[in-house]
Design a protein around this motif. Structure first.
Motif, PDB file in Angstrom:
ATOM      1  N   ILE A 136       0.827  -1.211   0.000  1.00  0.00           N
ATOM      2  CA  ILE A 136       0.000   0.000   0.000  1.00  0.00           C
ATOM      3  C   ILE A 136       0.861   1.260   0.000  1.00  0.00           C
ATOM      4  CG2 ILE A 136      -0.315   0.149   2.515  1.00  0.00           C
ATOM      5  CD1 ILE A 136      -3.162   1.165   1.906  1.00  0.00           C
ATOM      6  N   LEU A 137       2.017   1.211   0.649  1.00  0.00           N
ATOM      7  CA  LEU A 137       2.930   2.350   0.593  1.00  0.00           C
ATOM      8  C   LEU A 137       3.451   2.547  -0.830  1.00  0.00           C
ATOM      9  CD1 LEU A 137       5.066   2.049   3.854  1.00  0.00           C
ATOM     10  CD2 LEU A 137       3.158   3.591   3.400  1.00  0.00           C
ATOM     11  N   SER A 138       3.745   1.445  -1.509  1.00  0.00           N
ATOM     12  CA  SER A 138       4.203   1.532  -2.900  1.00  0.00           C
ATOM     13  C   SER A 138       3.119   2.139  -3.790  1.00  0.00           C
ATOM     14  CB  SER A 138       4.586   0.140  -3.419  1.00  0.00           C
ATOM     15  OG  SER A 138       5.640  -0.402  -2.666  1.00  0.00           O
ATOM     16  N   ALA A 155      -4.336  12.205  -3.432  1.00  0.00           N
ATOM     17  CA  ALA A 155      -5.255  12.200  -2.290  1.00  0.00           C
ATOM     18  C   ALA A 155      -5.807  10.803  -2.046  1.00  0.00           C
ATOM     19  CB  ALA A 155      -6.394  13.186  -2.533  1.00  0.00           C
ATOM     20  N   GLY A 156      -6.141  10.083  -3.125  1.00  0.00           N
ATOM     21  CA  GLY A 156      -6.664   8.726  -2.974  1.00  0.00           C
ATOM     22  C   GLY A 156      -5.665   7.796  -2.310  1.00  0.00           C
ATOM     23  N   GLY A 157      -4.401   7.889  -2.710  1.00  0.00           N
ATOM     24  CA  GLY A 157      -3.376   7.059  -2.093  1.00  0.00           C
ATOM     25  C   GLY A 157      -3.194   7.346  -0.620  1.00  0.00           C
ATOM     26  N   LEU A 158      -3.204   8.615  -0.253  1.00  0.00           N
ATOM     27  CA  LEU A 158      -3.042   8.997   1.148  1.00  0.00           C
ATOM     28  C   LEU A 158      -4.258   8.594   1.985  1.00  0.00           C
ATOM     29  CD1 LEU A 158      -1.413  12.527   0.683  1.00  0.00           C
ATOM     30  CD2 LEU A 158      -0.284  10.416   1.433  1.00  0.00           C
ATOM     31  N   SER A 163      -7.113   4.949   5.930  1.00  0.00           N
ATOM     32  CA  SER A 163      -8.150   3.952   6.200  1.00  0.00           C
ATOM     33  C   SER A 163      -7.552   2.653   6.710  1.00  0.00           C
ATOM     34  CB  SER A 163      -8.954   3.693   4.919  1.00  0.00           C
ATOM     35  OG  SER A 163      -9.957   2.730   5.141  1.00  0.00           O
ATOM     36  N   ASP A 164      -6.517   2.167   6.027  1.00  0.00           N
ATOM     37  CA  ASP A 164      -5.920   0.894   6.424  1.00  0.00           C
ATOM     38  C   ASP A 164      -5.157   1.001   7.740  1.00  0.00           C
ATOM     39  OD1 ASP A 164      -6.984  -0.422   4.289  1.00  0.00           O
ATOM     40  OD2 ASP A 164      -5.191  -0.348   3.056  1.00  0.00           O
ATOM     41  N   SER A 165      -4.598   2.167   8.019  1.00  0.00           N
ATOM     42  CA  SER A 165      -3.931   2.369   9.312  1.00  0.00           C
ATOM     43  C   SER A 165      -4.939   2.297  10.445  1.00  0.00           C
ATOM     44  CB  SER A 165      -3.211   3.720   9.336  1.00  0.00           C
ATOM     45  OG  SER A 165      -2.176   3.763   8.371  1.00  0.00           O
ATOM     46  N   LEU A 166      -6.105   2.868  10.229  1.00  0.00           N
ATOM     47  CA  LEU A 166      -7.160   2.800  11.244  1.00  0.00           C
ATOM     48  C   LEU A 166      -7.592   1.353  11.487  1.00  0.00           C
ATOM     49  CD1 LEU A 166      -9.328   5.880  10.199  1.00  0.00           C
ATOM     50  CD2 LEU A 166      -8.085   5.616  12.353  1.00  0.00           C
ATOM     51  N   ALA A 189     -13.844   7.551   0.378  1.00  0.00           N
ATOM     52  CA  ALA A 189     -13.233   8.757  -0.192  1.00  0.00           C
ATOM     53  C   ALA A 189     -12.018   8.394  -1.038  1.00  0.00           C
ATOM     54  CB  ALA A 189     -12.834   9.726   0.925  1.00  0.00           C
ATOM     55  N   ALA A 190     -11.223   7.418  -0.560  1.00  0.00           N
ATOM     56  CA  ALA A 190     -10.038   6.980  -1.301  1.00  0.00           C
ATOM     57  C   ALA A 190     -10.421   6.374  -2.648  1.00  0.00           C
ATOM     58  CB  ALA A 190      -9.251   5.974  -0.472  1.00  0.00           C
ATOM     59  N   GLN A 191     -11.414   5.508  -2.637  1.00  0.00           N
ATOM     60  CA  GLN A 191     -11.820   4.852  -3.876  1.00  0.00           C
ATOM     61  C   GLN A 191     -12.335   5.873  -4.892  1.00  0.00           C
ATOM     62  OE1 GLN A 191     -11.107   1.901  -4.590  1.00  0.00           O
ATOM     63  NE2 GLN A 191     -11.543   0.399  -3.000  1.00  0.00           N
ATOM     64  N   PHE A 192     -13.144   6.808  -4.430  1.00  0.00           N
ATOM     65  CA  PHE A 192     -13.666   7.815  -5.356  1.00  0.00           C
ATOM     66  C   PHE A 192     -12.535   8.668  -5.917  1.00  0.00           C
ATOM     67  CE2 PHE A 192     -15.210  12.002  -6.481  1.00  0.00           C
ATOM     68  CZ  PHE A 192     -16.289  11.708  -7.294  1.00  0.00           C
TER      69      PHE A 192
END
Length: 210
Positions: A136-138, A155-158, A163-166, A189-192
């Motif tokens: 996911i970092l890549s 923005a989507g990557g961040l 989300s995954d950190s939570l 929000a990431a997916q959109f």
């Protein structure tokens, strides 16, 4: 782009986030993936069909269904599905035309912090989680380096990292108030943002002149 698709997407996402605060209900997994089905339809109807992007959404929906079906027993399988989704996003970010070594430090520091908090509770999940974090970092770092880079993709990557950190901190560190709502809010929000970013980016890049 008309406001119809973003409005419907937000409505479906918020509906699931609100209802998921209560007890599980029949076919809740279907409502969970409806926003991504809408994004898939939006992508298919666009003139620039992107197979890797469709694959990323499909793997994400598979992960959503597995976690909604039985998040405890199927967690590893859900993790694998999302890992394949991130790899598909990474493939769709090609070609990579730039590199920002200075950005690696904040990514690595954040990953080290989150991993250090989760580590005592990871146990047998340590290796799968480390692999997932690397992927996911890549993907997120790739949104900066891609020749198709734009603010939506970044923005989507961040947001996906958030989300995954939570998810990880809530499961392997300590309970976070309203974790489910925050996880899904940042996830949708990431997916959109990623789909919007890919759709507004050129599918074929022109060679740069000297």
């Amino acid at each position: 782009m008309t406001i119809t698709i973003p409005f419907c997407y937000c409505l479906l996402a918020l509906a699931y986030i609100w209802l998921s605060r209560f007890e599980e209900f029949p076919l809740s997994f279907l409502l969970k993936i409806l926003p991504l089905l809408l994004l898939s339809g939006w992508l298919i109807k666009s003139r620039a069909t992107q197979p890797w992007l469709l694959a990323a959404l499909a793997f994400s929906m598979l992960g959503d269904v597995l976690l909604a079906w039985d998040g405890e027993r199927l967690f590893v399988f859900g993790l694998a599905a999302f890992l394949l989704g991130h790899l598909s996003y990474l493939m769709n970010l090609r070609p990579f035309t730039r590199f920002y070594p200075a950005l690696l430090l904040p990514y690595l520091c954040f990953a080290a912090l989150v991993l250090s908090l989760m580590w005592p509770q990871l146990g047998a999940m340590a290796l799968p989680v480390c692999i997932y974090i690397a992927v996911i970092l890549s993907m997120s770092f790739g949104t900066w380096c891609s020749g198709r880079a734009n603010s939506w993709l970044i923005a989507g990557g961040l947001l996906f990292i958030a989300s995954d950190s939570l998810i990880g901190l809530n499961k392997f560190y300590q309970a976070i108030p309203y974790a489910g709502s925050w996880i899904m809010l940042t996830y949708y929000a990431a997916q959109f943002a990623l789909v919007r970013g890919f759709l507004q980016a050129p599918t074929q890049l022109q060679p740069q002149s000297d």
